[in-house]
Design an enzyme around this catalytic site. Sequence first.
Site, PDB file in Angstrom:
ATOM      1  N   HIS A 166       0.808  -1.224   0.000  1.00 16.98           N
ATOM      2  CA  HIS A 166       0.000   0.000   0.000  1.00 16.98           C
ATOM      3  C   HIS A 166       0.843   1.276   0.000  1.00 16.98           C
ATOM      4  CE1 HIS A 166      -3.479   2.396   0.173  1.00 16.98           C
ATOM      5  NE2 HIS A 166      -4.183   1.754   1.078  1.00 16.98           N
ATOM      6  N   ASP A 382     -11.316  -4.298 -17.959  1.00 18.11           N
ATOM      7  CA  ASP A 382     -11.635  -5.258 -19.022  1.00 18.11           C
ATOM      8  C   ASP A 382     -10.344  -5.767 -19.663  1.00 18.11           C
ATOM      9  OD1 ASP A 382     -12.521  -6.704 -21.169  1.00 18.11           O
ATOM     10  OD2 ASP A 382     -13.597  -5.051 -22.136  1.00 18.11           O
TER      11      ASP A 382
END
Length: 456
Positions: A166, A382
């Site tokens: 992170h 996608d």
Amino acid sequence: MASFPPSLVFTVRRKEPILVLPSKPTPRELKQLSDIDDQEGLRFQVPVIMFYKRKLSTEGEDPVKVIREALAEALAFYYPFAGRLIEGPNRKLMVDCTSEGVLFIEADADIELNQLIGDTIDPGTYLDELLHDVPGSEGILGCPLLLIQVTRFRCGGWAFAIRLNHTMSDTLGLVQFLTTIAEFTRGAEGAPSVPPVWQREFLAARQPPFIPFQHHEYEQVIDTTPDDNKKSMTHKSFFFGPKEIRAIRSHLPLHHRSTSSTFDVLTACLWRCRTCALVLDPKKTVRISCAASGRGKHDLHVPRGYYGNVSAFPATVLRAGMISTSPLEYAMEGVKKAKARMTGEYLRSVADLMVTKGRPLYTVVGNYIVSDMTRVGLDTIDFGWGKPVYGGPARAFPLISFYGRFKDNKGEDGIVVLICLPEAAMKRFQEELKKMTGEHVDGPFDYKPIKVVSKL
């Protein structure tokens, strides 16, 4: 072996992890992280996961091969991800851009996608199977900064799971990187549509530091938590569709029902239920910290393509007894106050605080952090198989809940919330939640206007 639910057992067969390197030579250099990036509270690994259905137009294409090759292409532009973190003076984090690569696992599971996803989704239950924790990879320093596992299901569907250090990025930065991978999987050539920008000095502490705000989220508090709340933790996910949100809204005065956001209403409900479930001393101070992005703030002009952390966790402090016994409106006003604190100047104040106070950890006592990931774009990635059935957080942490977008079997859009609590507290939490999401008979509201005042 994994089981979800108890009657469902499946096996995942993994190949040995490999290191995927950038597709072409990249600069060997040291790059400092920002003073927002390297705070103690971001020195952990955060997992996200995406599930994809079989697509006839991609028959014969292997998602493992497609993504592995596109990942190498993307790393040529995001080459710091292929390096390793080291510490400089005063624990200052920097990336040694060694091009050692990121960990990648190819796997197959003898299960179908629709057995894992139904009316809701609980990725934390089987995450260890779909994102294997490679021994020795979990550290912050000197370890791969990304771990990726692509798992094929026997139905032709598949899962993409990734674990991010992170300190390198927030979820919006991660989505920018994943979007680049997706562009390459779909045949893009040349540079990414949004070229990555490092420029971590953008959020370096000012000289001299200037801290005009009181940062409740970093106040250090003596831990008087009951032992029962420190026992083994359990993970669950909860789905909130339109029906559940309407039920929660019905607990509010009429003038708040149409003017309060879904985030405000849901977060207030969760905070109240969680506070009740933990059975805290009524006089104990508790915090709600709302993870908020500085992107788009008028007083913080974030460079386009910047993929570092641009988030803070502004908090409101109230008494546990007031949260538990007051109308829902009281908790919701606390949530709104926390959100309203977030500005570009507030974020810069956090950076200055980090340097001045030695990069303190956020408050862990009586704190509840919520991170809304419903709009970051994980549900739109996608890779050539269309949008994911689910794209979002994969697991909660003891103090942190994540929100993700999800459409159930009825086609109903809603929010999945991942919760982590001690087992006994989780049972009480579910009981409290039923009270809030069950049928609520509307009647005259005898609430008096509530003014929320932080109790310090």
